[in-house]
Design an enzyme around this catalytic site. Structure first.
Site, PDB file in Angstrom:
ATOM      1  N   SER A  35      58.877  62.839  81.539  1.00  0.00           N
ATOM      2  CA  SER A  35      58.396  63.122  80.190  1.00  0.00           C
ATOM      3  C   SER A  35      57.668  64.461  80.115  1.00  0.00           C
ATOM      4  O   SER A  35      58.235  65.506  80.415  1.00  0.00           O
ATOM      5  CB  SER A  35      57.502  61.970  79.731  1.00  0.00           C
ATOM      6  OG  SER A  35      57.167  62.080  78.376  1.00  0.00           O
ATOM      7  N   ASP A  55      58.663  67.269  73.914  1.00  0.00           N
ATOM      8  CA  ASP A  55      58.236  67.278  75.308  1.00  0.00           C
ATOM      9  C   ASP A  55      59.487  67.239  76.182  1.00  0.00           C
ATOM     10  O   ASP A  55      60.609  67.335  75.690  1.00  0.00           O
ATOM     11  CB  ASP A  55      57.281  66.122  75.610  1.00  0.00           C
ATOM     12  CG  ASP A  55      57.926  64.755  75.409  1.00  0.00           C
ATOM     13  OD1 ASP A  55      58.909  64.670  74.663  1.00  0.00           O
ATOM     14  OD2 ASP A  55      57.443  63.778  75.998  1.00  0.00           O
ATOM     15  N   ASP A  70      61.301  65.077  77.855  1.00  0.00           N
ATOM     16  CA  ASP A  70      62.414  64.149  77.625  1.00  0.00           C
ATOM     17  C   ASP A  70      62.652  63.895  76.141  1.00  0.00           C
ATOM     18  O   ASP A  70      63.465  63.049  75.776  1.00  0.00           O
ATOM     19  CB  ASP A  70      62.215  62.835  78.375  1.00  0.00           C
ATOM     20  CG  ASP A  70      61.088  61.979  77.805  1.00  0.00           C
ATOM     21  OD1 ASP A  70      60.183  62.544  77.155  1.00  0.00           O
ATOM     22  OD2 ASP A  70      61.105  60.759  78.014  1.00  0.00           O
ATOM     23  N   ASP A  85      60.998  62.468  73.716  1.00  0.00           N
ATOM     24  CA  ASP A  85      60.698  61.212  73.021  1.00  0.00           C
ATOM     25  C   ASP A  85      59.463  61.367  72.138  1.00  0.00           C
ATOM     26  O   ASP A  85      59.023  60.408  71.507  1.00  0.00           O
ATOM     27  CB  ASP A  85      60.538  60.045  73.995  1.00  0.00           C
ATOM     28  CG  ASP A  85      59.333  60.181  74.921  1.00  0.00           C
ATOM     29  OD1 ASP A  85      58.700  61.263  74.959  1.00  0.00           O
ATOM     30  OD2 ASP A  85      59.027  59.195  75.629  1.00  0.00           O
TER      31      ASP A  85
END
Length: 449
Positions: free
Chosen positions: A104, A242, A244, A246
């Site tokens: 992440s 960010d 990833d 999400d």
């Protein structure tokens, strides 16, 4: 040894904590657990595996694919795609599980492994515990035609995800200029592509991942570059993902940051006006600013509060049948269209609200007047007594009485350190600073080790 799974899968320093061996073994164990529950009955099991651009994701995703295939699971390796894209594909392709290799917003040296159940939902604690318990067990390996096959996606998966995102919009983004900071992460291709497909004029920064530069002084944790790019390009708004993708934070046309609380406020009012906000309710965490709650109360929207973590937000949403929730950090879950936080989806919906109303993002976000907030970390204390010390509880009650309806106090023991966090929101910064300082003194005096 502590629990291997954290609040968002297994995460740590790649090739030290998160190794190829661990990735392979976890994948085998996951296949065994899901298979033993009957998830694979009557068909040959299938999985989708995706990752963010970290260099370590190359060998970790190979290890995951190898582990699953060795357990008889056919694998579609979709390469670099956001976590929510893998979640969407897990459901849309009707496969039995999904796996994401990502840490992440963490720095590049870290990586993580996240499993998704059929439909694209995160595994619950019980399933994760079962996987951990079956690590490296003795098992009968399939042979011959029973072993799984691995194939690589040719790009169709990303296209399918973009098509899904754009299909969620009620209006296009024609006439809007949107700046996007992709954090040199997993949305570097699909994020700008979705915004362009929706009709926006897109200005892109930090979309050249090289395996090493993910989250490096960019993206949602470092929005300074985006703020400058919005002003320099004359964009109507900017969005930052960010690693990833999400989560999403935004920037208005003046370069002012619009955080997750403000984004949720804008989207909640949009959905409510259109009669689409389930039970007229927004799910937030204890860390959401009191200003969001007050704004929602004034608009007739109920708020439900959970612990910190998007998984707890999602649990509350599923239990109550709610369709919007999230965190101040920019994890926003639009459950009508996604099973997890989705930064690109959030960006599209926010931009669509700007386009549909003709208002500037600064005007829309102003509905949430963020109250001044002060956070004081108090180290070297017995955090276990924070919830049971009566004089401390009395001091908190007295502080809340002083602050009244426009203030709030929150004490949170750290999960990893001998530390208690004192958070105070108040009508003025001076009040927040004063009350937080006074309560921090009480914590030191009452909980000293």
């Amino acid at each position: 040894m502590g629990r291997l799974f954290g609040t968002d899968g297994v995460r740590g320093l790649a090739n030290r904590d998160v190794t190829a061996e661990l990735a392979l073994d976890l994948s085998v164990a996951a296949a065994h657990v899901l298979g033993s529950l009957g998830a694979f009955e009557g068909h040959r099991p299938r999985a989708v595996v995706g990752r963010d651009p970290r260099a370590s994701g190359e060998f970790l995703s190979a290890a995951v694919a190898a582990g699953l295939a060795s357990a008889g699971v056919d694998v579609l390796n979709v390469g670099v795609l956001p976590t929510p894209a893998v979640a969407h594909l897990t459901g849309a392709l009707d496969v039995d599980l999904g796996v994401v290799l990502s840490a992440s917003h963490n720095a590049m040296p870290d990586n993580g492994i996240k499993f998704l159940a059929k439909g694209g939902h995160k595994l619950d604690d019980e399933l994760e515990d079962a996987i951990e318990q079956r690590l490296r067990e003795t098992w009968e390996r399939p042979v011959g035609a029973a072993v799984g096959r691995i194939r690589s996606d040719t790009g169709r998966a990303g296209e399918q995800y973009v098509e899904h995102l754009v299909s969620t919009l009620g209006n296009d983004l024609t006439g809007l200029r949107v700046a996007v900071d992709c954090a040199n992460g997993a949305a570097s291709e699909v994020g700008p592509a979705a915004l362009r497909e929706a009709g926006a004029d897109v200005v892109v920064i930090n979309a050249s991942p090289d395996g090493r530069n993910i989250n490096e002084a960019c993206g949602s944790t470092h929005p300074e570059q985006l703020q400058a790019a919005v002003v320099a390009s004359g964009a109507d708004l900017g969005v930052a993902f960010d690693g990833d993708a999400d989560r999403c934070l935004a920037v208005d046309h003046t370069g002012t940051l619009v955080d997750g609380d403000q984004i949720m406020g804008v989207l909640a009012l949009d959905l409510r006006e259109r009669g689409l906000l389930a039970h007229d309710t927004l799910v937030v965490t204890v860390m959401s600013n009191l200003g969001l709650r007050l704004a929602m109360q004034a608009a007739g929207v109920r708020t439900v509060e959970t612990g910190v973590g998007d998984r707890y937000v999602l649990e509350a949403m599923r239990a109550g049948g709610f369709n919007l929730g999230g965190e101040q950090s920019g994890h926003v879950i639009l459950a009508d269209h996604a099973t997890t936080g989705d930064g690109t989806l959030t960006a599209l919906q926010l931009a669509a609200r700007v386009a549909a109303t003709g208002q500037k993002l600064s005007e829309l976000a102003a509905v949430v007047r963020r109250l001044p907030q002060t956070l004081v970390n108090v180290p070297g204390v017995d955090k276990a007594r924070a919830a049971t010390d009566q004089p401390l509880a009395d001091a908190v009650t007295a502080a809340e009485t002083t602050l009244g309806s426009t203030g709030r106090v929150l004490l949170r023991p750290s999960g990893t350190e001998a530390l208690v966090r004192v958070m105070v929101e108040a009508a003025t910064q001076a009040d927040a600073d004063r009350v937080a300082g006074d309560l921090a003194d009480v914590v030191r005096a009452r909980l000293a080790l």
